[in-house]
Design a protein around this motif. Structure first.
Motif, PDB file in Angstrom:
ATOM      1  N   PRO A 107      38.235  50.362  40.965  1.00  0.00           N
ATOM      2  CA  PRO A 107      38.497  49.465  42.103  1.00  0.00           C
ATOM      3  C   PRO A 107      39.976  49.519  42.485  1.00  0.00           C
ATOM      4  CG  PRO A 107      38.368  48.209  40.071  1.00  0.00           C
ATOM      5  CD  PRO A 107      38.075  49.632  39.704  1.00  0.00           C
ATOM      6  N   GLN A 108      40.288  48.819  43.548  1.00  0.00           N
ATOM      7  CA  GLN A 108      41.699  48.645  43.908  1.00  0.00           C
ATOM      8  C   GLN A 108      42.414  48.053  42.680  1.00  0.00           C
ATOM      9  OE1 GLN A 108      42.123  45.870  47.135  1.00  0.00           O
ATOM     10  NE2 GLN A 108      44.293  46.324  47.376  1.00  0.00           N
ATOM     11  N   ARG A 109      43.648  48.477  42.476  1.00  0.00           N
ATOM     12  CA  ARG A 109      44.368  48.063  41.266  1.00  0.00           C
ATOM     13  C   ARG A 109      44.579  46.536  41.221  1.00  0.00           C
ATOM     14  NH1 ARG A 109      47.295  50.839  37.398  1.00  0.00           N
ATOM     15  NH2 ARG A 109      46.537  52.779  38.258  1.00  0.00           N
ATOM     16  N   ASP A 110      44.819  45.954  42.377  1.00  0.00           N
ATOM     17  CA  ASP A 110      44.995  44.494  42.412  1.00  0.00           C
ATOM     18  C   ASP A 110      44.040  43.911  43.468  1.00  0.00           C
ATOM     19  OD1 ASP A 110      46.047  44.838  44.939  1.00  0.00           O
ATOM     20  OD2 ASP A 110      48.108  44.927  44.217  1.00  0.00           O
ATOM     21  N   ASP A 111      44.177  42.621  43.720  1.00  0.00           N
ATOM     22  CA  ASP A 111      43.214  41.981  44.634  1.00  0.00           C
ATOM     23  C   ASP A 111      43.824  41.675  46.002  1.00  0.00           C
ATOM     24  OD1 ASP A 111      44.965  40.022  43.898  1.00  0.00           O
ATOM     25  OD2 ASP A 111      43.465  38.585  43.219  1.00  0.00           O
ATOM     26  N   LYS A 128      51.113  37.664  36.458  1.00  0.00           N
ATOM     27  CA  LYS A 128      51.697  38.375  35.303  1.00  0.00           C
ATOM     28  C   LYS A 128      50.712  38.464  34.145  1.00  0.00           C
ATOM     29  CE  LYS A 128      56.344  36.717  35.916  1.00  0.00           C
ATOM     30  NZ  LYS A 128      57.131  35.596  35.442  1.00  0.00           N
ATOM     31  N   HIS A 129      49.735  37.552  34.140  1.00  0.00           N
ATOM     32  CA  HIS A 129      48.793  37.530  33.015  1.00  0.00           C
ATOM     33  C   HIS A 129      47.465  38.197  33.343  1.00  0.00           C
ATOM     34  CE1 HIS A 129      51.178  34.930  30.338  1.00  0.00           C
ATOM     35  NE2 HIS A 129      51.754  34.641  31.485  1.00  0.00           N
ATOM     36  N   LYS A 130      47.404  38.845  34.515  1.00  0.00           N
ATOM     37  CA  LYS A 130      46.143  39.500  34.869  1.00  0.00           C
ATOM     38  C   LYS A 130      46.141  40.953  34.375  1.00  0.00           C
ATOM     39  CE  LYS A 130      44.021  38.609  38.801  1.00  0.00           C
ATOM     40  NZ  LYS A 130      43.710  38.271  40.209  1.00  0.00           N
ATOM     41  N   LEU A 131      44.950  41.447  34.108  1.00  0.00           N
ATOM     42  CA  LEU A 131      44.814  42.826  33.651  1.00  0.00           C
ATOM     43  C   LEU A 131      44.775  43.753  34.865  1.00  0.00           C
ATOM     44  CD1 LEU A 131      41.857  42.184  31.168  1.00  0.00           C
ATOM     45  CD2 LEU A 131      44.303  42.285  30.617  1.00  0.00           C
ATOM     46  N   THR A 132      45.161  45.002  34.639  1.00  0.00           N
ATOM     47  CA  THR A 132      44.955  45.995  35.693  1.00  0.00           C
ATOM     48  C   THR A 132      43.442  46.137  35.878  1.00  0.00           C
ATOM     49  OG1 THR A 132      46.826  47.140  34.748  1.00  0.00           O
ATOM     50  CG2 THR A 132      45.536  48.367  36.374  1.00  0.00           C
ATOM     51  N   PHE A 133      43.002  46.275  37.085  1.00  0.00           N
ATOM     52  CA  PHE A 133      41.570  46.366  37.403  1.00  0.00           C
ATOM     53  C   PHE A 133      40.794  45.137  36.935  1.00  0.00           C
ATOM     54  CE2 PHE A 133      42.567  51.032  36.546  1.00  0.00           C
ATOM     55  CZ  PHE A 133      42.773  51.336  37.879  1.00  0.00           C
ATOM     56  N   GLN A 134      41.433  43.982  36.933  1.00  0.00           N
ATOM     57  CA  GLN A 134      40.723  42.767  36.490  1.00  0.00           C
ATOM     58  C   GLN A 134      39.550  42.459  37.426  1.00  0.00           C
ATOM     59  OE1 GLN A 134      42.774  39.852  34.534  1.00  0.00           O
ATOM     60  NE2 GLN A 134      41.287  38.243  34.829  1.00  0.00           N
ATOM     61  N   ASN A 135      39.735  42.748  38.725  1.00  0.00           N
ATOM     62  CA  ASN A 135      38.656  42.447  39.676  1.00  0.00           C
ATOM     63  C   ASN A 135      37.832  43.705  39.936  1.00  0.00           C
ATOM     64  OD1 ASN A 135      41.220  40.705  40.644  1.00  0.00           O
ATOM     65  ND2 ASN A 135      39.307  39.568  40.827  1.00  0.00           N
ATOM     66  N   ASP A 136      36.531  43.607  39.758  1.00  0.00           N
ATOM     67  CA  ASP A 136      35.693  44.784  39.995  1.00  0.00           C
ATOM     68  C   ASP A 136      35.445  44.970  41.488  1.00  0.00           C
ATOM     69  OD1 ASP A 136      32.822  43.687  40.719  1.00  0.00           O
ATOM     70  OD2 ASP A 136      33.711  42.365  39.229  1.00  0.00           O
ATOM     71  N   MET A 189      34.920  42.399  44.836  1.00  0.00           N
ATOM     72  CA  MET A 189      35.903  42.455  45.923  1.00  0.00           C
ATOM     73  C   MET A 189      35.241  42.787  47.264  1.00  0.00           C
ATOM     74  SD  MET A 189      39.569  43.467  44.484  1.00  0.00           S
ATOM     75  CE  MET A 189      39.374  44.878  43.457  1.00  0.00           C
ATOM     76  N   ALA A 190      34.128  43.499  47.207  1.00  0.00           N
ATOM     77  CA  ALA A 190      33.384  43.760  48.451  1.00  0.00           C
ATOM     78  C   ALA A 190      32.637  42.495  48.873  1.00  0.00           C
ATOM     79  CB  ALA A 190      32.406  44.910  48.234  1.00  0.00           C
ATOM     80  N   ALA A 191      32.125  41.762  47.900  1.00  0.00           N
ATOM     81  CA  ALA A 191      31.280  40.600  48.211  1.00  0.00           C
ATOM     82  C   ALA A 191      32.077  39.429  48.787  1.00  0.00           C
ATOM     83  CB  ALA A 191      30.557  40.147  46.934  1.00  0.00           C
ATOM     84  N   MET A 192      33.287  39.229  48.284  1.00  0.00           N
ATOM     85  CA  MET A 192      34.023  38.009  48.671  1.00  0.00           C
ATOM     86  C   MET A 192      34.271  37.883  50.175  1.00  0.00           C
ATOM     87  SD  MET A 192      36.703  36.993  45.698  1.00  0.00           S
ATOM     88  CE  MET A 192      36.811  38.288  44.498  1.00  0.00           C
ATOM     89  N   PRO A 193      34.884  38.899  50.819  1.00  0.00           N
ATOM     90  CA  PRO A 193      35.111  38.718  52.268  1.00  0.00           C
ATOM     91  C   PRO A 193      33.810  38.633  53.048  1.00  0.00           C
ATOM     92  CG  PRO A 193      36.032  40.818  51.476  1.00  0.00           C
ATOM     93  CD  PRO A 193      35.460  40.129  50.292  1.00  0.00           C
TER      94      PRO A 193
END
Ligand SMILES: Cc1ncc(COP(=O)(O)O)c(C=O)c1O
Length: 364
Positions: free
Chosen positions: A53-57, A243-251, A255-259
């Motif tokens: 996925p995108q690296r961040d959200d 700062k406390h989130k993991l890389t690729f924390q969001n699948d 991320m497609a579903a939210m918007p």
């Protein structure tokens, strides 16, 4: 006060009760299923699952900023695997290593605040709601704060009581808390507050107050199984959380579903309208049956088990009618029923009527 336990699944109940028609009114889930637009976006995404996925959200936080407007920017949002993940993230970010940490909760309340804090070795201080009305002690809450308090959790409308408070109460709490404490304002049920004006917590974020708002896609958008939620806060607090989130924390599926879910206005209207109408219908039937309940602006109602029975007994009796409800955690005689579609609510009320008749004169 009893400990919080996770609700049963339909499969758990089928295993115990055989193949009866089951109305799941126990976990405040969406009786209409997931947002169809979200399902469309999820389905499209499935063939892309071999890609990271995108690296961040950032795409989602921008969509959230556009959705809320009011001068909020992407920097005021961060997403997580449900509000529970954000609670965990908040505690990870706010607890001070090498020092004692405590949080304040206002029971009866959602169990994850305490559960995740205890996992991190923090102390949980209870500042209960009023035992009769379940009103929050907005004037006295700060009296429970110590120098080691990092987070104060409040929920509006509150789970499991359905109770709610206004702008004045939020303001009073915010003004009374010292600088070193962050207020977590859990608003995952806000869509359902159609007959009461909830506080304008976003204004407090815009004013850079020490507040984090929690929202979820599990309730009004019907995506509880997907695990998606977000926090709204000042850019400084969000940066601390990031700062406390993991890389690729969001699948990529979430991320497609939210918007897509955010854009599904027709579905949201259907869900909210049903909830408002059916909540009023259940309450009118509670009045007819003489059941004591607490006013709710959520997608569930807290009520007292009739004829002196315990919450546990009533939950079991309702199960024999195929109706799953939940003992309202922390409270031995209170039950929480999620508002369903009309057929589920009718079955619930029919079952309650029969249970009341069959147990009257019964003090067990
Ligand atoms: C008050 C409250 N906060 C947070 C959550 C968790 O939400 P999510 O499914 O987004 O983790 C729930 C779930 O029931 C809840 O009742």
């Amino acid at each position: 006060m009893s400990e919080y336990k996770i609700g049963q699944s339909i499969d758990d109940v089928r295993e115990a009760s055989g193949d009866i028609n089951i109305y799941k009114m126990s976990s405040n889930e969406n009786p209409f299923g997931p947002s169809p637009k979200a399902i469309g976006a999820i389905t499209e995404q499935l063939s892309q699952l071999h890609f990271y996925p995108q690296r961040d959200d950032s795409k989602i936080t921008q969509a959230l900023a556009d959705h809320f407007g009011r001068g909020l920017s992407a920097a005021n949002f961060t997403t997580g695997n449900g509000a529970v993940d954000l609670i965990n993230l908040l505690e990870a970010a706010m607890f001070v290593e090498g020092e004692a940490n405590n949080i304040i909760i206002c029971p009866p309340c959602f169990g994850s605040y305490a559960a995740t804090a205890k996992l991190k070795g923090a102390t949980v201080i209870e500042h209960p709601l009023d035992p009769e009305t379940f009103a929050i002690d907005s004037a006295g809450l700060a009296s429970s704060v110590t120098e080691n308090t990092r987070l104060v959790y409040i929920c509006n409308p509150n789970n499991p009581t359905g109770s709610y408070f206004d702008q004045r109460a939020l303001q009073q709490i915010l003004d009374s808390l010292p600088e070193h404490v962050t207020l977590v304002y859990d608003e995952v049920y806000y869509h359902f507050a159609t007959q009461f004006s909830l506080p304008d917590a976003i204004q407090s974020v815009l004013d850079k107050r020490n507040i984090v708002i929690l929202h979820s896609f599990s309730k009004a958008y019907g995506l509880a199984g997907l695990r998606t939620g977000y926090a709204i806060a000042s850019a400084a607090i969000i940066a601390q959380l990031q700062k406390h989130k993991l890389t690729f924390q969001n699948d990529s599926v979430s991320m497609a579903a939210m918007p897509a879910a955010l854009a599904d206005k027709q579905f949201l209207t259907q869900v909210i309208d049903n909830n408002t109408q059916q909540r009023s219908w259940i309450i009118s039937k509670f009045d007819d049956l003489g059941i004591q309940y607490w006013p709710s602006q959520a997608n569930f109602i807290c009520f007292k088990a009739p004829n002196g029975s315990s919450a546990k007994q009533l939950v079991e009796r309702l199960l024999s009618y195929g109706v799953m409800v939940r003992a309202a955690f922390y409270l031995p005689n209170h039950v929480r029923v999620s508002v369903g579609q009309a057929d589920a609510n009718r079955q619930f009320i029919l079952a309650m009527g029969e249970i009341i008749n069959n147990t009257s004169g019964d003090n067990t």
